[in-house]
Design a protein around this motif. Structure first.
Motif, PDB file in Angstrom:
ATOM      1  N   GLU B 178      62.354  16.671  41.176  1.00 41.64           N
ATOM      2  CA  GLU B 178      61.196  16.564  40.292  1.00 41.64           C
ATOM      3  C   GLU B 178      60.048  15.789  40.947  1.00 41.64           C
ATOM      4  OE1 GLU B 178      60.721  17.816  36.969  1.00 41.64           O
ATOM      5  OE2 GLU B 178      62.352  19.042  37.758  1.00 41.64           O
ATOM      6  N   GLN B 179      60.250  15.396  42.210  1.00 44.81           N
ATOM      7  CA  GLN B 179      59.214  14.614  42.884  1.00 44.81           C
ATOM      8  C   GLN B 179      58.595  15.379  44.047  1.00 44.81           C
ATOM      9  OE1 GLN B 179      61.533  10.831  43.471  1.00 44.81           O
ATOM     10  NE2 GLN B 179      59.814  10.004  42.327  1.00 44.81           N
ATOM     11  N   TRP B 180      57.529  14.818  44.562  1.00 42.90           N
ATOM     12  CA  TRP B 180      56.798  15.454  45.660  1.00 42.90           C
ATOM     13  C   TRP B 180      56.572  14.407  46.745  1.00 42.90           C
ATOM     14  CZ3 TRP B 180      55.130  20.647  45.208  1.00 42.90           C
ATOM     15  CH2 TRP B 180      55.334  21.217  43.950  1.00 42.90           C
ATOM     16  N   GLN B 181      56.911  14.764  47.993  1.00 42.47           N
ATOM     17  CA  GLN B 181      56.723  13.815  49.093  1.00 42.47           C
ATOM     18  C   GLN B 181      55.643  14.313  50.039  1.00 42.47           C
ATOM     19  OE1 GLN B 181      60.100  12.862  51.689  1.00 42.47           O
ATOM     20  NE2 GLN B 181      59.361  10.750  51.727  1.00 42.47           N
ATOM     21  N   ILE B 182      54.744  13.414  50.366  1.00 44.69           N
ATOM     22  CA  ILE B 182      53.664  13.775  51.291  1.00 44.69           C
ATOM     23  C   ILE B 182      54.254  13.982  52.687  1.00 44.69           C
ATOM     24  CG2 ILE B 182      52.946  11.432  51.958  1.00 44.69           C
ATOM     25  CD1 ILE B 182      49.999  12.616  51.335  1.00 44.69           C
ATOM     26  N   SER B 183      53.641  14.861  53.454  1.00 46.57           N
ATOM     27  CA  SER B 183      54.245  15.282  54.720  1.00 46.57           C
ATOM     28  C   SER B 183      54.399  14.108  55.695  1.00 46.57           C
ATOM     29  CB  SER B 183      53.379  16.361  55.372  1.00 46.57           C
ATOM     30  OG  SER B 183      52.172  15.790  55.823  1.00 46.57           O
ATOM     31  N   ALA B 184      55.386  14.246  56.563  1.00 44.74           N
ATOM     32  CA  ALA B 184      55.658  13.184  57.537  1.00 44.74           C
ATOM     33  C   ALA B 184      54.448  12.967  58.436  1.00 44.74           C
ATOM     34  CB  ALA B 184      56.883  13.551  58.372  1.00 44.74           C
ATOM     35  N   SER B 185      53.725  14.020  58.754  1.00 47.93           N
ATOM     36  CA  SER B 185      52.576  13.861  59.658  1.00 47.93           C
ATOM     37  C   SER B 185      51.489  13.018  58.990  1.00 47.93           C
ATOM     38  CB  SER B 185      52.025  15.217  60.092  1.00 47.93           C
ATOM     39  OG  SER B 185      51.519  15.921  58.985  1.00 47.93           O
ATOM     40  N   LEU B 186      51.275  13.193  57.690  1.00 51.93           N
ATOM     41  CA  LEU B 186      50.285  12.366  57.004  1.00 51.93           C
ATOM     42  C   LEU B 186      50.789  10.931  56.855  1.00 51.93           C
ATOM     43  CD1 LEU B 186      48.683  14.601  54.226  1.00 51.93           C
ATOM     44  CD2 LEU B 186      47.709  13.884  56.368  1.00 51.93           C
ATOM     45  N   ARG B 187      52.082  10.791  56.568  1.00 53.67           N
ATOM     46  CA  ARG B 187      52.630   9.431  56.449  1.00 53.67           C
ATOM     47  C   ARG B 187      52.463   8.675  57.760  1.00 53.67           C
ATOM     48  NH1 ARG B 187      58.396  10.249  55.075  1.00 53.67           N
ATOM     49  NH2 ARG B 187      57.956  12.470  54.854  1.00 53.67           N
ATOM     50  N   SER B 188      52.636   9.389  58.862  1.00 49.25           N
ATOM     51  CA  SER B 188      52.535   8.716  60.165  1.00 49.25           C
ATOM     52  C   SER B 188      51.097   8.340  60.513  1.00 49.25           C
ATOM     53  CB  SER B 188      53.116   9.611  61.260  1.00 49.25           C
ATOM     54  OG  SER B 188      52.268  10.722  61.467  1.00 49.25           O
ATOM     55  N   MET B 189      50.130   8.885  59.782  1.00 46.90           N
ATOM     56  CA  MET B 189      48.721   8.551  60.052  1.00 46.90           C
ATOM     57  C   MET B 189      48.341   7.188  59.489  1.00 46.90           C
ATOM     58  SD  MET B 189      46.825  12.174  59.221  1.00 46.90           S
ATOM     59  CE  MET B 189      45.159  11.522  59.397  1.00 46.90           C
TER      60      MET B 189
END
Lengths: 133, 281
Positions: B178-189
């Motif tokens: 039921e959740q949404w995770q922001i992409s790893a590439s954006l998290r690494s920014m």
């Protein structure tokens, strides 16, 4: 010259959802008409095309997706901004809705803030007390 | 809660976080601190405040400050500041830094991450113009708890709908139940760090753009002046400070002035270098 009143068609088989949506949308300065299924919604659009359509997915007598496909086939039907408003919340359903011609997508439950943001995202003006600047 | 306890708590929060708790906000104290009482096994709010007076338990202190700070945020909140960043601030910074090809951005009250990730998405959309650039996106918040949440980049269905265009939901997020995770590439920014705005900024370096929206409203005037003065030090010449709609520099510092064309945007009062350069980066 007075500005034309914007119109919104709320399509949902739940009278409660239609009532809640009507209350919010009317606050935004829109005139609201309601339809309880896809067939009735098409008939309303044929008579007078709204500026905005808030559309449920699962309904009897033509569901939201079938309604949207039919609507977008006509020239006039390409004009309204269509926001799906549904309990369908998986990526596949969202992607399908966008491919089918939806401008935005709201997963139920929603609130006034979400609706405000979505209408701004599709470029529709709203009357609001929010002071952005 | 007695008047004495409320006054103690007010002074305590002011000293540790800069939060100016007005008398009208007294009603918030019990509802916000009740979960802290439960978590640390205090029978009453009075017991909790009594503990703050006599011990220095870091965990309790952090929990109290975090409970009383506001973490309200959502993606592209107010929208227009992000349009301003994309259309005005970013192009100007890219032109200004064309030689060194480096861009530094600071979100000074990142909360659960929606603001820095909104900026990260805008940077990602501008990726062709940033090819070969080093971009540092630093996101800080006083609350270590919200910073940990922000690092995960995991949001409820409700949170991702507040301000995020659905096309970008599909483009930059993965659905996990039921959740949404922001992409790893954006998290690494984004480099997330716990940081108190009352402390010195020197260790953070200098920045082309500082976002500090809807934070200063919680501080009293002397604290606002002090923080704005330090923002002026941390901004490179020509850099931009972005404040919330209800915030301003007017009457608080003469080192920063509003941009006459763009509301919410502030820059140095004169083009000379800041009085105190931050750590060279």
């Amino acid at each position: 010259m007075s500005q034309r009143e914007m119109t919104c068609l709320v399509v949902d088989d739940s009278a409660v959802i239609r009532k809640v949506a009507r209350r919010i949308i009317e606050d935004f300065g829109y005139a609201v008409v309601e339809a309880e299924d896809g067939d009735s919604a098409l008939a309303i659009c044929a008579e007078s095309m709204p500026d905005l359509i808030l559309l449920d997915w699962n309904m009897p007598n033509r569901d939201g997706y079938a309604f949207l496909q039919e609507l977008r086939q006509t020239e006039a039907g390409k004009r309204p901004k269509v926001v799906f408003c549904t309990t369908e919340n998986d990526v596949g359903a969202i992607a399908r809705a966008l491919r089918g011609g939806a401008d935005e997508y709201i997963m139920k439950p929603f609130d006034r803030d979400i609706l405000t943001a979505k209408l701004e995202q599709v470029g529709l003006s709203i009357r609001t007390n929010t002071d952005f600047y | 809660m007695t008047e004495f306890d409320f006054e103690y708590l007010r002074a305590y929060l002011k000293q540790r976080s800069g939060l100016a708790l007005s008398s009208e906000k007294r009603y918030l104290v019990e509802s916000r601190l009740a979960p802290v009482c439960r978590r640390f096994n205090f029978a009453t709010l009075r017991d909790l405040i009594g503990s703050l007076k006599i011990t220095h338990d870091g965990a309790i202190e952090r929990a109290v400050v975090e409970a009383m700070t506001t973490n309200e945020t959502f993606f592209f909140r107010d929208r227009l500041p992000f349009d301003l960043f994309r259309d005005v601030v970013l192009p100007e910074a890219l032109a200004r830094n064309a030689a060194r090809r480096r861009l530094r951005i600071w979100c000074a009250a990142a909360s659960t991450g929606q603001e820095p990730y909104s900026i990260a998405m805008l940077l990602q959309e501008a990726a062709p113009r940033l090819s070969g650039w080093q971009v540092d996106l630093v996101a800080t918040d006083i609350s270590s708890e919200v910073i940990e949440r922000a690092k995960l980049g995991l949001y409820s269905q409700f949170e991702v709908q507040r301000g995020l265009p659905v096309q970008w939901l599909l483009k930059y997020f993965t659905q996990i139940g039921e959740q949404w995770q922001i992409s790893a590439s954006l998290r690494s920014m984004v480099e997330f760090r716990q940081f108190n705005l009352l402390h010195g900024f020197e260790g953070l370096g200098s920045f082309d753009v500082i976002f500090c929206r809807n934070v200063l409203i919680y501080f009293d005037a002397p604290t606002k002046s002090e923080i704005l003065g330090r923002f002026a030090n941390s901004l490179i010449p020509g850099g931009a400070l972005m404040l919330g709609a209800a915030e301003t520099v007017i009457g608080l510092t003469d080192r920063l002035v509003p941009d006459t064309k763009h509301r919410g945007l502030y820059g140095h009062a004169s083009p000379q270098a800041p009085a105190l350069r931050a750590v060279a980066v």
